[in-house]
Design a protein around this motif. Structure first.
Motif, PDB file in Angstrom:
ATOM      1  N   ALA A  45       0.805  -1.229   0.000  1.00 21.94           N
ATOM      2  CA  ALA A  45       0.000   0.000   0.000  1.00 21.94           C
ATOM      3  C   ALA A  45       0.840   1.282   0.000  1.00 21.94           C
ATOM      4  O   ALA A  45       0.280   2.376  -0.022  1.00 21.94           O
ATOM      5  CB  ALA A  45      -0.946   0.009   1.202  1.00 21.94           C
ATOM      6  N   HIS A  46       2.157   1.136   0.060  1.00 23.10           N
ATOM      7  CA  HIS A  46       2.993   2.346  -0.035  1.00 23.10           C
ATOM      8  C   HIS A  46       4.365   1.943  -0.539  1.00 23.10           C
ATOM      9  O   HIS A  46       5.148   1.325   0.183  1.00 23.10           O
ATOM     10  CB  HIS A  46       3.134   3.036   1.325  1.00 23.10           C
ATOM     11  N   CYS A  47       4.629   2.266  -1.792  1.00 24.21           N
ATOM     12  CA  CYS A  47       5.942   1.905  -2.340  1.00 24.21           C
ATOM     13  C   CYS A  47       6.270   2.858  -3.470  1.00 24.21           C
ATOM     14  O   CYS A  47       5.465   3.703  -3.850  1.00 24.21           O
ATOM     15  CB  CYS A  47       5.921   0.460  -2.827  1.00 24.21           C
ATOM     16  N   HIS A  48       7.482   2.699  -3.964  1.00 26.43           N
ATOM     17  CA  HIS A  48       7.985   3.567  -5.038  1.00 26.43           C
ATOM     18  C   HIS A  48       8.520   2.649  -6.135  1.00 26.43           C
ATOM     19  O   HIS A  48       9.655   2.203  -6.081  1.00 26.43           O
ATOM     20  CB  HIS A  48       9.060   4.500  -4.494  1.00 26.43           C
ATOM     21  N   LEU A  49       7.629   2.377  -7.103  1.00 26.48           N
ATOM     22  CA  LEU A  49       7.928   1.366  -8.121  1.00 26.48           C
ATOM     23  C   LEU A  49       9.129   1.770  -8.973  1.00 26.48           C
ATOM     24  O   LEU A  49      10.032   0.959  -9.211  1.00 26.48           O
ATOM     25  CB  LEU A  49       6.674   1.190  -8.985  1.00 26.48           C
ATOM     26  N   SER A 405       5.573  -1.394   2.264  1.00 26.70           N
ATOM     27  CA  SER A 405       6.988  -1.595   2.593  1.00 26.70           C
ATOM     28  C   SER A 405       7.806  -0.330   2.425  1.00 26.70           C
ATOM     29  O   SER A 405       8.880  -0.218   2.983  1.00 26.70           O
ATOM     30  CB  SER A 405       7.566  -2.664   1.672  1.00 26.70           C
ATOM     31  N   ASP A 406       7.298   0.629   1.608  1.00 25.69           N
ATOM     32  CA  ASP A 406       8.101   1.789   1.219  1.00 25.69           C
ATOM     33  C   ASP A 406       9.312   1.357   0.387  1.00 25.69           C
ATOM     34  O   ASP A 406      10.321   2.060   0.387  1.00 25.69           O
ATOM     35  CB  ASP A 406       8.546   2.604   2.441  1.00 25.69           C
ATOM     36  N   PHE A 407       9.209   0.187  -0.310  1.00 30.64           N
ATOM     37  CA  PHE A 407      10.365  -0.179  -1.128  1.00 30.64           C
ATOM     38  C   PHE A 407      10.631   0.934  -2.124  1.00 30.64           C
ATOM     39  O   PHE A 407       9.702   1.641  -2.480  1.00 30.64           O
ATOM     40  CB  PHE A 407      10.188  -1.553  -1.794  1.00 30.64           C
TER      41      PHE A 407
HETATM   42 ZN   LIG Z   1       7.561   6.514   0.626  1.00 31.00          ZN
END
Ligand SMILES: [Zn+2]
Length: 509
Positions: A45-49, A405-407
């Motif tokens: 629900a929160h990442c940076h592809l 994950s904020d990956f």
């Molecule tokens: Zn972020």
């Protein structure tokens, strides 16, 4: 659970009992997974592809043990890493180096061939650059710190080579933009990486309008193995300037807008209500005040966006965002937009209750607590720690909590996220940290599968294994709901399915 599922046109058409494992049939294929369990697909629900795609392309400094070691790792990657004369690296973390001091441009300047080096800190909130990059960006003794950012300096005022938060933009403006072909390549690499981790959908945060063209082209090509909810960049109303509007699609849905109220804890950019314990001269950085947030939310409501995501890590930033949310809920259309507090990392007790009352979703990243426990203790001191990563108390207050994950800041492994929610054992610790905030197993799985769909207004068709629901699944080699705690993280993802099509199948070894 064990089941035999039949899929037609991407939806679940029948669910039959299967005593021996999981069987999936679509119009053309059948997959059999003996002894394996099926769950709704994992959602981040929160990442940076694109950040993950860049990382898969960039030199990794995650394992560097000192500044010298980091430079040696960059040197070992040359010359192939210096595409166009620039080396991109990421993942360094001076907090785990014995010296715990910031690195400097001087060590990068000694690299053979003196490439331009742009190395992003593990949290993405600081850049370490070589002197030729400082020169290209015209950063010198006389350059003043931009609003919301800091140029680290030597005693004589000259820049050291480390740029924090908004100061990073001084460099980004002079770097050449990646072509659409490179963007597509990076997005696709990131999407396949997600599929290997059982992820069927992501909420992609802070997406620049220019990145949507390659994303649209990928989504229409049939090559994209992932559903994407894009939360587009709105800090300076970038989406409005680009003429964007919300748009629904099967694989790519341009769903919401992302704002930042403050920075991050590691770089002391998170806005606290009292000074940092380990640097009493600062309380962090405010990027937007409540008036700014309400003004941007008004534009967001006028355009009909479904979701507004606001990054807030420090307790004072959370207070600012909730002050704004009180007013947004009173605006025309403000009652039913999905409002999300991204990170919700450090929250005062009174704000937990207010977050519940305002129906603001808490979007948390469980693995941050595993990576950051000792850093958080240094930054916050013992008295405030109980306000941090407080998942159980958010749930008990009735707040909708979704997980990410904020990956690429953390691993994309959702299993690690579930493990963190259930055990909270930080790296290097033997036992649970702030154990009162541990989450039960079924809830932890829900936070990483079904609840993110609630946070994107897609729960009516995704996140359950039920007739008519989208056929997005992950197949795992054990029962995640019942296996011992210690067996969660090393579960094997056996297969990943999006709209009834296999996006990853583990090949037998
Ligand atoms: Zn972020």
């Amino acid at each position: 659970m064990f089941a035999e599922l039949h899929i037609e046109r991407g939806r679940i058409r029948s669910i039959l009992p299967c005593p021996t494992g999981t069987i999936i049939r679509n119009e053309t294929d059948t997959w059999t997974f003996p002894g394996c369990h099926i769950l709704p697909g994992f959602v981040d629900a929160h990442c940076h592809l694109l950040g993950l795609g860049e990382m898969l392309d960039a030199v990794s400094l995650h394992n560097a043990t000192t500044e010298i070691d980091a430079v040696a790792q960059i040197a070992a990657s040359l010359p192939s890493s210096a595409e166009g004369g620039i080396v991109y690296a990421m993942g360094w973390n001076q907090a785990i180096w014995p010296s715990a001091t910031w690195p400097s441009a001087a060590s990068l300047d000694a690299l053979p061939g003196t490439p331009m080096v742009v190395a992003s800190r593990i949290d993405g909130h600081a850049l370490w650059v070589s002197s030729n990059v400082l020169q290209a960006a015209n950063i010198s003794t006389t350059t003043s710190d931009p609003d919301g950012g800091r140029i680290l300096r030597h005693a004589d005022g000259s820049p050291t080579g480390v740029l924090i938060d908004a100061a990073m933009d001084l460099v980004r403006h002079v770097l050449p933009a990646a072509s659409n072909d490179i963007l597509e390549r990076r997005y696709l690499a990131a999407a396949h990486h997600c599929a290997q981790h059982g992820i069927t959908e992501v909420h992609d945060m802070d997406v620049a309008p220019a990145w949507l063209e390659p994303l649209r082209s990928l989504a229409e090509s049939g090559k994209l193995p992932l559903r994407i909810q894009s939360m587009v960049r709105g800090q300076h109303s970038e989406w409005l300037d680009a003429g964007l509007l919300p748009a629904g699609g099967e694989l790519l849905r341009i769903a919401g807008v992302k704002l930042f109220a403050d920075g991050a804890l590691g770089s002391r950019g998170a806005l606290l209500s009292a000074p940092y314990q380990d640097e009493p001269a600062t309380s962090g950085l405010a990027f937007l005040c409540a008036d700014d947030i309400v003004a941007r939310a008004t534009e967001v409501l006028d355009a009909g966006w479904w979701v507004l995501c606001i990054h807030a890590i420090g307790d004072a930033a959370v207070t600012t965002v909730l002050d704004a949310c009180e007013r947004i809920r009173e605006l025309p259309g403000g009652d039913d937009i999905i409002l999300r507090l991204e990170h919700a990392q450090h929250m005062r007790p009174a704000d937990v209750a207010r977050c519940a009352r305002l129906r603001v979703v808490a979007s948390v990243q469980p693995t941050h607590s595993i990576s950051d426990a000792s850093m958080a203790e240094d930054r916050l001191g013992p008295d405030r720690l109980g306000w941090s990563y407080r998942w159980r108390s958010l749930l008990d207050a009735g707040i909708t909590v979704c997980g990410g994950s904020d990956f690429p800041i953390e691993t994309a492994s959702v299993l690690r996220g579930i493990d963190a929610l259930c055990r909270r054992i930080p790296n290097g610790h033997d036992g649970s940290w702030q154990a009162q905030e541990i989450v039960g197993r079924d809830t932890a799985i829900d936070i990483m599968t079904r609840i993110p769909h609630v946070a994107a207004d897609m729960q009516y068709r995704r996140g359950r294994i039920e007739l008519g629901y989208d056929a997005d699944f992950v197949v795992v080699d054990r029962d995640l709901a019942m296996c011992p705690d210690s067996a969660i993280a090393d579960a094997q993802i056996m297969g990943t399915f999006v709209a009834g099509k296999a996006t990853f199948i583990r090949t037998p070894v």
